[in-house]
Enzyme design. Structure first.
Site, PDB file in Angstrom:
ATOM      1  N   LYS A  29       0.844  -1.200   0.000  1.00  0.00           N
ATOM      2  CA  LYS A  29       0.000   0.000   0.000  1.00  0.00           C
ATOM      3  C   LYS A  29       0.884   1.257   0.000  1.00  0.00           C
ATOM      4  CE  LYS A  29      -3.696   0.131   2.779  1.00  0.00           C
ATOM      5  NZ  LYS A  29      -4.960   0.362   2.088  1.00  0.00           N
ATOM      6  N   ARG A  99      -3.339   2.999   8.772  1.00  0.00           N
ATOM      7  CA  ARG A  99      -3.637   1.719   8.109  1.00  0.00           C
ATOM      8  C   ARG A  99      -2.418   0.832   8.045  1.00  0.00           C
ATOM      9  NH1 ARG A  99      -8.149   2.407   4.186  1.00  0.00           N
ATOM     10  NH2 ARG A  99      -8.686   4.606   4.252  1.00  0.00           N
ATOM     11  N   GLY A 108      -7.945  -7.463   4.681  1.00  0.00           N
ATOM     12  CA  GLY A 108      -8.770  -7.414   5.882  1.00  0.00           C
ATOM     13  C   GLY A 108      -8.201  -8.123   7.097  1.00  0.00           C
ATOM     14  N   MET A 110      -5.473  -7.385   8.890  1.00  0.00           N
ATOM     15  CA  MET A 110      -4.908  -6.521   9.936  1.00  0.00           C
ATOM     16  C   MET A 110      -5.838  -5.323  10.166  1.00  0.00           C
ATOM     17  SD  MET A 110      -0.870  -6.653   9.179  1.00  0.00           S
ATOM     18  CE  MET A 110      -0.974  -6.382   7.453  1.00  0.00           C
ATOM     19  N   ARG A 349      -2.712  -1.159  -6.414  1.00  0.00           N
ATOM     20  CA  ARG A 349      -1.805  -2.303  -6.325  1.00  0.00           C
ATOM     21  C   ARG A 349      -2.136  -3.230  -7.485  1.00  0.00           C
ATOM     22  NH1 ARG A 349      -4.766  -4.699  -0.960  1.00  0.00           N
ATOM     23  NH2 ARG A 349      -6.687  -5.275  -1.989  1.00  0.00           N
ATOM     24  N   HIS A 471     -15.046  -9.080   1.006  1.00  0.00           N
ATOM     25  CA  HIS A 471     -14.014  -9.976   1.518  1.00  0.00           C
ATOM     26  C   HIS A 471     -14.112 -11.350   0.869  1.00  0.00           C
ATOM     27  CE1 HIS A 471     -12.433 -12.961   4.356  1.00  0.00           C
ATOM     28  NE2 HIS A 471     -11.447 -12.106   4.427  1.00  0.00           N
ATOM     29  N   SER A 795      17.004 -41.214 -13.570  1.00  0.00           N
ATOM     30  CA  SER A 795      15.768 -40.495 -13.273  1.00  0.00           C
ATOM     31  C   SER A 795      15.669 -40.374 -11.764  1.00  0.00           C
ATOM     32  CB  SER A 795      14.565 -41.247 -13.842  1.00  0.00           C
ATOM     33  OG  SER A 795      13.390 -40.579 -13.467  1.00  0.00           O
ATOM     34  N   CYS A 862      11.305 -38.042 -11.731  1.00  0.00           N
ATOM     35  CA  CYS A 862       9.949 -38.581 -11.840  1.00  0.00           C
ATOM     36  C   CYS A 862       9.243 -38.652 -10.493  1.00  0.00           C
ATOM     37  CB  CYS A 862       9.952 -39.933 -12.533  1.00  0.00           C
ATOM     38  SG  CYS A 862      10.843 -41.184 -11.602  1.00  0.00           S
ATOM     39  N   TYR A 882      14.780 -33.267 -18.270  1.00  0.00           N
ATOM     40  CA  TYR A 882      13.312 -33.211 -18.258  1.00  0.00           C
ATOM     41  C   TYR A 882      12.771 -33.410 -16.855  1.00  0.00           C
ATOM     42  CZ  TYR A 882      13.294 -38.306 -17.793  1.00  0.00           C
ATOM     43  OH  TYR A 882      13.477 -39.568 -17.328  1.00  0.00           O
TER      44      TYR A 882
HETATM   45  C1  PEP Z   1      10.162 -41.925  -6.279  1.00  0.00           C
HETATM   46  O1  PEP Z   1      10.601 -42.570  -5.329  1.00  0.00           O
HETATM   47  O2  PEP Z   1      10.320 -40.701  -6.396  1.00  0.00           O
HETATM   48  C2  PEP Z   1       9.390 -42.590  -7.330  1.00  0.00           C
HETATM   49  C3  PEP Z   1       8.995 -41.929  -8.387  1.00  0.00           C
HETATM   50  O3  PEP Z   1       9.047 -43.875  -7.098  1.00  0.00           O
HETATM   51  P1  PEP Z   1       7.842 -44.332  -6.178  1.00  0.00           P
HETATM   52  O4  PEP Z   1       7.105 -43.111  -5.766  1.00  0.00           O
HETATM   53  O5  PEP Z   1       7.042 -45.260  -6.979  1.00  0.00           O
HETATM   54  O6  PEP Z   1       8.565 -44.986  -5.051  1.00  0.00           O
END
Ligand code: PEP
Ligand code: MG
Length: 908
Positions: A29, A99, A108, A110, A349, A471, A795, A862, A882
């Site tokens: 503000k 304020r 709202g 504070m 803002r 609100h 991975s 993953c 990736y």
């Molecule tokens: C992990 O451990 O991150 C994974 C992808 O395998 P899971 O979750 O199946 O153990």
């Protein structure tokens, strides 16, 4: 704090000590007020006490730095000079507002005190200046009431559910037959002031402070104190705002929207914050003070009507808003007051917006050449894209509800989307019911900051009063919740727990449906349909050309694709999931968990036979039954993904997970399998482990029973070879889980490659493939160079890597992790966002060692973190190729990856 430290920053008369980029010190503000003043927008003069003072206040037992007093007096003197009024002077008094204003807006949460500086003398000065006795005493009574609540703690909470001053006001209204506050006469209000003061004295045992400086310091302390009130703390917990930031305090000359019918107060957005549509948008109340609008107590009027009563001020407001949007190059959320036809701006803002609005505004602004694509990409919170995938109501279901007479009424479409749930009236109930697994709609006359947790727990929020900037509406939009606000036909009875519209009465627990895109409220449940984006992408039931939302989403994704370096794959175990992933533009499967396939249909029978077999021959017989089924699954996924990589992981979980646990289930299975109860129960017992997560799982299974890996490899390569023969070009990547040493991977690698060679020879085709491993153990990170000898890809399985690095059981941490996060022992849940210092450091080691050994080693992630925006940014930074996440998070991961790449360029 050094003597020379500047503790207050003044603004007024086109000059300001601060500017827009000083949010950290001056709060959002404050920074806005300074910037507006600088660029010549009409802003009442004032000064900002910095967030540093707030921090000092908390670090020094609620005391201020000693220089503050002198600086504040100088700040007030500057305001007095600009306005020609004096603070605390009877003749021509300067009144101020005090304020809060944190770095991030906390709507709202504070406290604020308005009309400060009034006492029995200055009120007379206000009367002579305005020639309006009614107004002066109304302001005085409002001030005492607000001050009593905020500074003296006299309010309904402290006084057992009954606000004593509000009660006096009600008595007075009843005695005078007044319907609304405004019906009271000046004399009534004057009396009320005296009654308030007497009541305060009887509660506190001392007089209401008459000295404006006492009032001033009381208010400053209360505003700083409100940084740590329960609701502000809860809000910060919810939005992960650091508790250490502190709030600034803005002291500003009062301008009055309640001086008469040529006065007003309101809020406006330069574009629609719910849909993003480019239209000036806002609400106002004639003859009112600022707090009345946001509090949702009176439903304000749409801004379009302002022009009818105050055309000049309305034109000026439009002009100011246009110039603010141009100046900030983003949608602005402003507060204004019109005093005697003159416009004053009290806040600007960057406006909070829904995911829908975020995308639309960003894409529109690129097309309007206000911002470039890069800025558009950087402006959208990746998680907001989730909202675009939310369900909408089925049109037929809605029409049917209309025909059945189930439309209860219309409110304001304050938070888009469709929500169906059971009615609850209290925030605590929403939280409780959600814990029981119920979907609820929180129905309130209006919401208050205390309802924040209940709003978070509810599917949607419905209020009977309040506008688009109430609100409920503000907070719902920020949370991405479905919200219908100000549905005035609803009569809510909290004590009876009922909601009535004309003759229909609904009770707590009854079903209700709200459409936050149209404002409609229906009795009962209505079927929902996938969002427009999903209808275009997945079911094809909507033509892309007919959906603006889809087109803008697609445009944004294209820009993200152009900007990002990280690939985005998907975790998918079945062909239908792979199809969804592909539709979202996934560039491959990053994790196919083969064990999920084992649970389907009658396969579990063959799996159990395999587990119960006494010897290898028995296991092989059972595995042979599984082979065609696995092959079919793999073929389906490989076919859908075309020539994109599909990472298939060999069996990972401990075998007991496939067996029943309770005696009655064991009896049933034993009968079905023709084995005795005892044999089966013994087997289950033998397989039980004290700590299965660190037990006989991952590659340890394939090493103990190589025939399992063999069967899975065969299924993969037969599927791939068949596709090759059909002229397709599948690309499987076989991934070995939970590897901790080169030798473990080597043993599995040998099996996979042997089967691959034999199958290719048998089919007479060649298949592109890779063999690699998951990196899930700290040891694997430390010996990543050795493992890279065997692996063509890594991975990161960060679910297990987090578990093993932190020594935190994935299955048990839920009991204490939330407390850890709440108390700041972990900045975030490490299973949600990568713990950069620990797990992240291990990952860096693995990346460096792996690449040193094998330059072209492909690396991805993953674990669940692959769909978390912050973790995606980290993966970009450490140079992964990736991330892989669930299909519905592909868009989020793409945007996060683009943002990481763009931010990196900025740093270079
Ligand atoms: C992990 O451990 O991150 C994974 C992808 O395998 P899971 O979750 O199946 O153990
Ligand atoms: Mg794992």
């Amino acid at each position: 704090m050094p003597n020379t430290k500047k503790l207050i920053y003044s603004f007024g008369n086109r000059k300001a000590d601060g500017h827009a980029r000083m949010q950290e010190l001056l709060g959002g503000k404050g920074a806005g007020l300074h910037e507006m003043t600088r660029i010549g927008i009409p802003v009442p003069p004032g000064f900002t006490i910095t967030t540093e003072v707030c921090k000092y206040y908390y670090d020094h037992h609620r005391r201020y730095p000693k220089e503050l007093k002198t600086q504040v007096i100088a700040g007030l003197a500057r305001m007095e000079k600009i306005l020609g009024r004096r603070f605390g002077e009877g003749e021509n008094p300067l009144l101020v507002s005090v304020r809060s204003g944190a770095r991030e807006s906390m709507p709202g949460m504070m406290d604020t005190v308005l009309n400060l500086g009034l006492n029995d003398q200055t009120v007379q000065g206000l009367i002579s200046r305005t020639n309006n006795r009614h107004f002066a005493f109304d302001s005085y009574r409002r001030f005492i009431q607000m001050y009593a609540d905020v500074v003296l703690g006299i309010n309904h909470k402290a006084q057992g559910g009954r606000d004593p001053l509000e009660t006096l006001l009600e008595h007075k209204k009843n005695a005078r037959g007044a319907r609304v506050d405004g019906d009271l006469t000046a004399a009534d209000l004057e009396q009320l002031v005296a009654e308030y003061k007497a009541e305060i004295k009887s509660i506190c045992g001392k007089e209401f402070p008459e000295d404006p400086f006492d009032q001033f310091w009381g208010a400053i302390g209360a505003v700083f104190g409100s940084w740590n009130n329960d609701r502000a703390v809860a809000y910060r917990d919810l939005y992960r705002i650091p508790h250490t930031w502190g709030t600034a305090v803005n002291v500003q000359a009062m301008v009055f929207g309640n001086l008469g019918d040529n006065c007003a107060t309101g809020v406006a957005f330069t574009r629609d914050p719910a849909s993003g549509e480019k239209r000036f948008y806002g609400e106002f109340l004639i003859n009112a003070q600022g707090e009345d609008v946001v509090a949702g107590i009176r439903t304000p009027k749409p801004i379009a009507e302002l022009g009818q009563t105050m055309p000049k001020a309305e034109r000026e407001l439009q002009r100011v808003c246009r110039s603010l949007e141009k100046h900030y190059r983003d949608m602005q959320d402003v507060e204004f007051t019109i005093e005697d036809g003159k416009l004053w701006m009290l806040q600007t803002r960057t406006g909070k917006r829904t995911g829908f609005a975020a995308v639309r505004i960003a894409v529109d602004m690129v097309e309007e050449r206000i911002i470039d694509k890069k800025e558009a990409l950087l402006r959208i919170e990746p998680d907001q894209l989730n909202q675009l995938l939310r369900p909408i109501f089925d049109q037929n279901g809605k029409e049917q509800a209309h025909k059945d007479g189930r439309l209860l009424g219309n409110g304001l479409p304050a938070g888009p989307g469709a929500a169906t749930g059971r009615i609850v009236f209290h925030a605590d109930d929403a939280v409780e019911w959600k814990k029981r697994g119920e979907r609820v709609i929180l129905c309130r006359v209006e919401t208050s900051p205390d309802d924040i947790r209940g709003m978070d727990a509810a599917q949607g929020i419905l209020t009977a009063r309040g506008g688009m900037t109430s609100h409920a509406a503000l907070v719902a939009r920020q949370m991405g919740k479905v919200c219908v606000a100000g549905c005035e036909v609803l009569h809510i009875d909290y004590s009876g727990r009922t909601l009535r519209v004309d003759q229909s009465e609904l009770k707590e627990g009854d079903w209700i449906s709200i459409d936050g895109s149209t404002g409609q409220v229906f009795e009962g449940e209505i079927q929902t349909l996938p969002s427009e984006v999903l209808q275009v992408l997945l079911s094809g039931s909507l033509d892309a050309k007919k959906s603006r939302l889809y087109q803008q989403f697609a445009k944004l994704m294209k820009w993200a694709d152009d900007a990002r370096r990280l690939g985005v794959r998907t975790n998918a175990d079945q062909p239908d999931q792979a199809a969804i992933a592909k539709a979202f533009g996934s560039e491959g499967i990053g994790l196919c968990r083969t064990e999920h396939m084992f649970f389907q249909g009658d396969r579990i029978q063959a799996v159990r036979e395999m587990i119960l077999a006494d010897d290898e021959a028995g296991r092989r017989r059972a595995l042979a039954k599984l082979l065609p089924m696995q092959k079919q699954d793999f073929k389906g996924i490989l076919e859908i993904m075309g020539d994109l990589p599909v990472t298939i992981r060999t069996l990972d979980p401990p075998l007991h997970e496939f067996l029943p646990k309770h005696d009655n289930e064991v009896v049933e299975l034993a009968q079905a399998m023709g084995v005795s109860f005892e044999v089966l129960r013994d087997k289950v017992t033998v397989l039980q482990e004290f700590n299965p997560m660190l037990g006989h799982r991952g590659c340890r299974l394939g090493i103990s029973y190589p025939e399992i890996t063999e069967m899975q490899a065969q299924a993969i390569f037969e599927a791939a070879c068949e596709l090759r023969r059909e002229g397709k070009n599948p690309f499987p990547e076989i991934m070995i889980p939970l590897v901790g040493s080169r030798q473990e991977l080597h043993e599995q690698n040998v099996i996979v490659r042997r089967v691959a060679a034999a199958t290719q020879t048998a089919y007479g085709v060649k298949v592109r493939y890779l063999v690699g491993t998951m990196i899930e153990l700290p040891r694997a990170c430390m010996v990543a160079d050795e493992i890279a000898d065997e692996a063509e890809f890594f991975s990161f399985g960060t679910n297990d890597l987090t578990q093993t690095c932190l020594g935190l059981s994935r299955d048990d941490a839920g009991k204490f992790l939330p407390t850890y996060v709440l108390n700041g022992l972990f900045p975030e849940d490490p299973f949600v966002s990568i713990d950069r210092e620990g797990v992240g450091a291990l990952m860096r080691i693995a990346v460096a060692k792996g690449r040193k050994k094998r330059k072209n080693l492909e690396m991805g992630i993953c674990g669940e973190h692959g769909g978390d925006a912050k973790s995606v940014a980290f993966c970009h930074q450490i140079g992964l190729d990736y991330v892989s996440c669930s299909p519905y998070r592909v868009a989020i991961a793409k945007l996060a990856a683009a943002q990481a790449a763009l931010r990196e360029k900025d740093r270079c």
